[in-house]
Design an enzyme around this catalytic site. Structure first.
Site, PDB file in Angstrom:
ATOM      1  N   GLY A 188       0.817  -1.207   0.000  1.00  0.00           N
ATOM      2  CA  GLY A 188       0.000   0.000   0.000  1.00  0.00           C
ATOM      3  C   GLY A 188       0.847   1.251   0.000  1.00  0.00           C
ATOM      4  O   GLY A 188       1.988   1.252  -0.464  1.00  0.00           O
ATOM      5  N   GLU A 210       5.564  -3.373   0.880  1.00  0.00           N
ATOM      6  CA  GLU A 210       5.648  -3.037  -0.537  1.00  0.00           C
ATOM      7  C   GLU A 210       4.912  -1.715  -0.729  1.00  0.00           C
ATOM      8  O   GLU A 210       3.679  -1.674  -0.695  1.00  0.00           O
ATOM      9  CB  GLU A 210       5.043  -4.156  -1.394  1.00  0.00           C
ATOM     10  CG  GLU A 210       5.863  -5.428  -1.350  1.00  0.00           C
ATOM     11  CD  GLU A 210       5.436  -6.459  -2.379  1.00  0.00           C
ATOM     12  OE1 GLU A 210       4.377  -6.271  -3.010  1.00  0.00           O
ATOM     13  OE2 GLU A 210       6.162  -7.462  -2.540  1.00  0.00           O
ATOM     14  N   CYS A 244       1.767   0.980  -8.669  1.00  0.00           N
ATOM     15  CA  CYS A 244       2.832   1.493  -7.803  1.00  0.00           C
ATOM     16  C   CYS A 244       4.167   1.616  -8.534  1.00  0.00           C
ATOM     17  O   CYS A 244       5.024   2.399  -8.129  1.00  0.00           O
ATOM     18  CB  CYS A 244       2.992   0.618  -6.565  1.00  0.00           C
ATOM     19  SG  CYS A 244       3.395  -1.106  -6.908  1.00  0.00           S
TER      20      CYS A 244
END
Length: 458
Positions: A188, A210, A244
């Site tokens: 997140g 992560e 991401c």
């Protein structure tokens, strides 16, 4: 909420009873999970589409396909991965045989994100189970359809004492983080990652985080403009930019910037046509993120796109020309279909831009200049990256995936994921047939021989 401690207590008892340790049990459960996921492919596509209008193609490529690959890898290699590894013994410890045993941590908490809600929840589950842990999985409340489907799948395959799903928002996450876990795996934002790390520190619980950050993409003047633009458009606007490891901003050689922008415009149109009506272009996950992203479009020079529809949570692929480094769009990770484009003249310009931010999760460089590429890759700290493409390093299970510094802690994917959920237990099996007297007291007259031995061994 009241059941959370009871669930954890039951899982800890299940683990201590050695019921997760059988390799055959783990493999059989993973095979059943694979069959269930394959059988429910259309349900997965449908749930993800309901959550943010993601196409079946993108869903399979970034969700189902990667999950099946991860399961297959675990099933194929689990027996080998789980075997004690024989390592070289020290002559100081002669006679002995030395090993590394793979030991599961115990009861694991996995908190999944919303941007790839199926894959980023199930893949850590796969490797946690493969390593012999019990798991509580908390999927994102922002993707309720996918999260409910995950809960149904896990319930169909695993006994609750081995793996279960707990759904809910911030209060549920807060309650979960109050518990004493043996390992926590979180995917997140950086801000929530700090909350997870602080909660884990209370019990000295090991974590994998992560996270993300502003991932740069550096482009020199030796590149193929058309191919580069095509790959940039794919990597940046895949999943509506909600990735991401998406290129967060470009740093382009000043002499080719305008040509690159023109090529990017062309490739956006080629990929999506009438973007708003394209079946291949997802929506923003919710109203909060929509407002956050549209606010980034204030007081910037929009070179392309910029239109949006609040009712549909639609934001067009948008190019921003030369934003200030201290502008809102450059302050944090964008996580949406907005691409700032900066220019450079010298390599020191690149340095001043990249070092303005924290260490990113990814870095991309487009160039034919081997010296330039080598210099970029070795100079900057980042989690992982690609030369002359974007995102694709995530798809290779032979590569570790993870961040550095504020972009993350630890790594996952393939065996790296199995190792993440396994403690390396050092074991020496000492022989009894010979017992050198050197280490035993009295020590008088032995120091010189000990020094000689150490020097010979080094």
């Amino acid at each position: 909420m009241n059941t959370i401690p009871n669930i954890i207590s039951a899982q800890k008892a299940f683990f201590k009873a050695q019921k997760t340790k059988g390799i055959s049990l783990r493999i059989n459960l993973l095979k059943k999970l694979k069959q269930e996921i394959i059988a429910r492919e259309q349900d997965i596509f449908g749930a993800i589409y309901k959550d943010f209008k993601k196409s079946s193609f993108e869903a399979f490529l970034s969700e189902n396909g990667l999950v099946i690959t991860e399961i297959n890898l675990a099933i194929k290699n689990l027996k080998t991965w789980s075997k004690p590894e024989r390592v070289k013994s020290s002559l100081l410890l002669f006679p002995s045989k030395d090993y590394i045993y793979k030991s599961p941590y115990g009861t694991v908490l996995i908190i999944g994100p919303w941007n790839y809600p199926f894959q980023l929840a199930i893949n850590p589950l796969i490797m946690a189970i493969a390593a012999g842990n019990t798991v509580v999985l908390k999927p994102s409340e922002l993707t309720p359809n996918t999260s409910q489907l995950i809960a149904d799948i896990v319930k169909n395959i695993f006994p609750e004492e081995m793996a279960t799903v707990i759904q809910g928002g911030i209060p549920v996450s807060t309650e979960l983080l109050k518990q004493h876990w043996d390992y926590i795996f979180f995917t997140g934002s950086v801000s929530v990652g700090k909350i997870v790390a602080k909660a884990a520190a209370k019990h000295l619980t090991p974590v994998t985080l992560e996270l993300g950050g502003k991932s740069p993409c550096i482009i020199d003047d030796t590149i193929n403009l058309k191919l580069t633009a095509k790959r940039l458009v794919w990597g940046k606007f895949f999943n509506g930019g909600q990735t991401c490891i998406a290129p967060d901003y470009l740093i382009v050689k000043a002499s080719i910037k305008n040509d690159l922008i023109n090529n990017l415009k062309h490739e956006i149109t080629k990929a999506y046509g009438d973007v708003k009506n394209s079946e291949d272009y997802p929506r923003i996950i919710n109203h909060k993120n929509f407002l956050r992203l549209t606010n980034l479009l204030n007081d910037v020079n929009i070179a392309h796109g910029g239109d949006f529809d609040e009712k549909e949570l639609y934001i067009a692929p948008t190019l921003i020309d030369e934003p200030d480094l201290d502008s809102d769009v450059m302050k944090g990770e964008i996580f949406g279909p907005i691409l700032p484009i900066l220019s450079y003249k010298t390599e020191s310009d690149i340095e001043s831009i990249i070092w303005h931010f924290e260490k990113p999760l990814s870095l991309y460089v487009f160039s034919k200049n081997k010296f330039f590429i080598k210099n970029i890759i070795e100079k900057f700290n980042f989690g992982g990256g690609v030369i002359n493409d974007t995102l694709i390093h995530y798809g290779n299970s032979s590569l570790p995936f993870g961040g550095i510094g504020s972009s993350g802690i630890g790594a996952s994917h393939g065996k790296f994921g199995f190792d993440t959920f396994s403690h390396n237990k050092a074991i020496i099996k000492r022989g009894n047939w010979f017992d050198p007297p050197l280490r035993y007291a009295p020590y008088r007259g032995k120091l010189k021989l000990l020094k000689i031995l150490f020097k010979w061994l080094s």
